[in-house]
Design a protein around this motif. Structure first.
Motif, PDB file in Angstrom:
ATOM      1  N   LYS A   9       0.808  -1.217   0.000  1.00  0.00           N
ATOM      2  CA  LYS A   9       0.000   0.000   0.000  1.00  0.00           C
ATOM      3  C   LYS A   9       0.840   1.265   0.000  1.00  0.00           C
ATOM      4  N   ILE A  10       1.976   1.189   0.648  1.00  0.00           N
ATOM      5  CA  ILE A  10       2.790   2.401   0.805  1.00  0.00           C
ATOM      6  C   ILE A  10       3.948   2.437  -0.175  1.00  0.00           C
ATOM      7  N   GLU A  11       4.586   1.266  -0.375  1.00  0.00           N
ATOM      8  CA  GLU A  11       5.671   1.197  -1.352  1.00  0.00           C
ATOM      9  C   GLU A  11       5.360   0.127  -2.389  1.00  0.00           C
ATOM     10  N   PRO A  12       4.501   0.463  -3.364  1.00  0.00           N
ATOM     11  CA  PRO A  12       4.106  -0.537  -4.363  1.00  0.00           C
ATOM     12  C   PRO A  12       5.320  -1.036  -5.148  1.00  0.00           C
ATOM     13  N   GLU A  13       5.322  -2.340  -5.429  1.00  0.00           N
ATOM     14  CA  GLU A  13       6.479  -2.958  -6.078  1.00  0.00           C
ATOM     15  C   GLU A  13       6.658  -2.458  -7.509  1.00  0.00           C
ATOM     16  N   PHE A  14       7.886  -2.102  -7.815  1.00  0.00           N
ATOM     17  CA  PHE A  14       8.270  -1.565  -9.108  1.00  0.00           C
ATOM     18  C   PHE A  14       7.839  -2.490 -10.260  1.00  0.00           C
ATOM     19  N   GLN A  15       8.119  -3.790 -10.103  1.00  0.00           N
ATOM     20  CA  GLN A  15       7.886  -4.714 -11.225  1.00  0.00           C
ATOM     21  C   GLN A  15       6.424  -4.769 -11.647  1.00  0.00           C
ATOM     22  N   SER A  16       5.546  -4.877 -10.665  1.00  0.00           N
ATOM     23  CA  SER A  16       4.115  -4.978 -10.978  1.00  0.00           C
ATOM     24  C   SER A  16       3.614  -3.684 -11.602  1.00  0.00           C
ATOM     25  N   ILE A  17       4.004  -2.566 -10.998  1.00  0.00           N
ATOM     26  CA  ILE A  17       3.496  -1.286 -11.485  1.00  0.00           C
ATOM     27  C   ILE A  17       4.048  -0.988 -12.883  1.00  0.00           C
ATOM     28  N   SER A  18       5.314  -1.315 -13.125  1.00  0.00           N
ATOM     29  CA  SER A  18       5.848  -1.004 -14.455  1.00  0.00           C
ATOM     30  C   SER A  18       5.238  -1.923 -15.522  1.00  0.00           C
ATOM     31  N   TYR A  19       4.921  -3.162 -15.148  1.00  0.00           N
ATOM     32  CA  TYR A  19       4.208  -4.040 -16.084  1.00  0.00           C
ATOM     33  C   TYR A  19       2.861  -3.402 -16.457  1.00  0.00           C
ATOM     34  N   ALA A  20       2.126  -2.986 -15.432  1.00  0.00           N
ATOM     35  CA  ALA A  20       0.801  -2.378 -15.661  1.00  0.00           C
ATOM     36  C   ALA A  20       0.921  -1.092 -16.488  1.00  0.00           C
ATOM     37  N   ALA A  21       1.959  -0.326 -16.231  1.00  0.00           N
ATOM     38  CA  ALA A  21       2.167   0.912 -16.989  1.00  0.00           C
ATOM     39  C   ALA A  21       2.398   0.607 -18.474  1.00  0.00           C
TER      40      ALA A  21
END
Ligand code: AMP
Ligand code: MG
Length: 350
Positions: A9-21
């Motif tokens: 919730k506070i530090e979302p994981e880079f890998q998941s977020i960049s995939y979604a981006a």
């Protein structure tokens, strides 16, 4: 197949977020958490991508979408005019649950704004949403991530129930803190007008600007379906569970008596009844399934639970949900607006 990523919730994981981006950049759809409700996003500048939102939700295309940004400079390409009060409001309330309606630029497809010459823009206050918007670095059009008409999703389970296998990615970022949508404020005219009440209260806006007007459609039904509302979302029966919702409004003692009477009558007719009570009233009910939405003295607790309880009563197979009117001050105006619409204007005043 929908990919589901659980993120911190506070530090979302880079890998998941960049995939979604990347999915967003390629024209796909991503459901993501915000502080208000979960949103279903797509590239706001790509008409095909935006079409996928409408298809997944079954949303009528005369209902505009809110464009989400992470950096205030993005508005330069999205609007054709920036009113002076924009900066005051953005400084005070962004990131946060306030959508600002301004004149749109020609870059934004008509589909996003439902043919209006204005666009609603907001910067959400949620780490996962902000990081997603930053990595994608495109404006993201996003309505709530639910099947059109049903209660808005405040938990990832709600999104999965409604949209699994209809969208490319779902980001699980926990429960939404506010639980109701953003306040939509039109700042194109001489007076700032609240088109839809939400997470930022009229009192807060008034304190910042010295004035604010609440649009008459906030409570009233549109006189005719052909009337063109200034905020098209107000046109539809909205936020509704399967069960019939009845709002009982008035002084607490009378309201409790009426809800008990309504509950008893419906149970006699073999209906299953849910009562959305409050901490102050829950012990006074005798019939049906009784749940407290929160504390009347802290209406933000009721806001946070309202949509979740509507969905919960549906899961339990209730036929009727009885809800209590609350004071309209503060976030109360937004709660009452959603409650009355969820009830399809079925309100008993006692
Ligand atoms: P949702 O995100 O599903 O809560 O829906 C977004 C809502 O924002 C719409 O239903 C409208 O009520 C409002 N909205 C978005 N853009 C505009 C606009 N340009 N003018 C007026 N209202 C808007
Ligand atoms: Mg919605």
């Amino acid at each position: 197949m929908t990919k589901i990523f659980k993120v911190d919730k506070i530090e979302p994981e880079f890998q998941s977020i960049s995939y979604a981006a990347e999915v967003l950049k390629k024209g796909g759809t991503v459901a993501f958490p915000t502080e208000t409700v979960y949103g279903l996003g797509a590239n706001a500048l790509d008409e095909d991508a935006v079409n996928r939102i409408f298809a997944a939700k079954g949303r009528p295309s005369d209902n505009p979408l809110i464009v989400h940004i992470w950096n205030i400079n993005q508005i330069n390409e999205l609007v054709s005019e920036i009113p002076d009060i924009f900066f005051k409001l953005a400084e005070k309330f962004w990131p946060g649950p306030l959508t600002l309606v301004m004149k749109k630029s020609s870059w934004i497809p008509e589909l996003v704004t439902a043919g209006l010459d204005t666009v609603g823009i907001r910067m959400p206050n949620h780490p996962a949403a902000l990081l997603l918007l930053k990595y994608a670095d495109i404006p993201v059009a996003a309505p709530s991530a639910n099947i059109s008409g049903s209660p808005s999703p405040t938990r990832v389970e709600h999104v999965i129930n409604d949209l699994n296998n209809k969208v490319d990615v779902i980001i699980d970022g926990g429960d939404c803190a506010v639980g109701l949508e953003s306040t939509v404020l039109d700042i194109t005219g001489n007076e700032p007008v609240i088109l839809r009440p939400g997470g930022v209260t009229p009192e807060q806006i008034e304190k910042t600007l010295g004035r604010v007007v609440v649009d008459k459609y906030v409570y009233s039904k549109l006189e005719t379906q052909s009337t063109k509302p200034r905020s098209p979302g107000v046109k539809y029966k909205h936020y509704s569970p399967r069960a019939k919702v009845i709002v009982v409004d008035g002084p607490l003692d009378k309201l409790i008596a009426e809800i008990n009477k309504q509950a008893q009558n419906h149970i006699k007719q073999n209906k299953r009844v849910g009562i959305m009570a409050t901490e102050q009233t829950k012990d006074y009910y005798v019939y049906g399934e009784i749940l407290s939405a929160g504390d009347r003295e802290k209406p933000e607790t009721i806001a946070a639970n309202f949509f979740r309880l509507l969905r919960f009563f549906d899961e339990k197979g209730m036929d009727v949900i009885l809800t209590e009117g609350i004071d309209r001050s503060g976030i109360g105006i937004a709660i009452m607006n959603r409650m009355i619409r969820a009830a399809g204007y079925n309100v008993i005043n006692v």
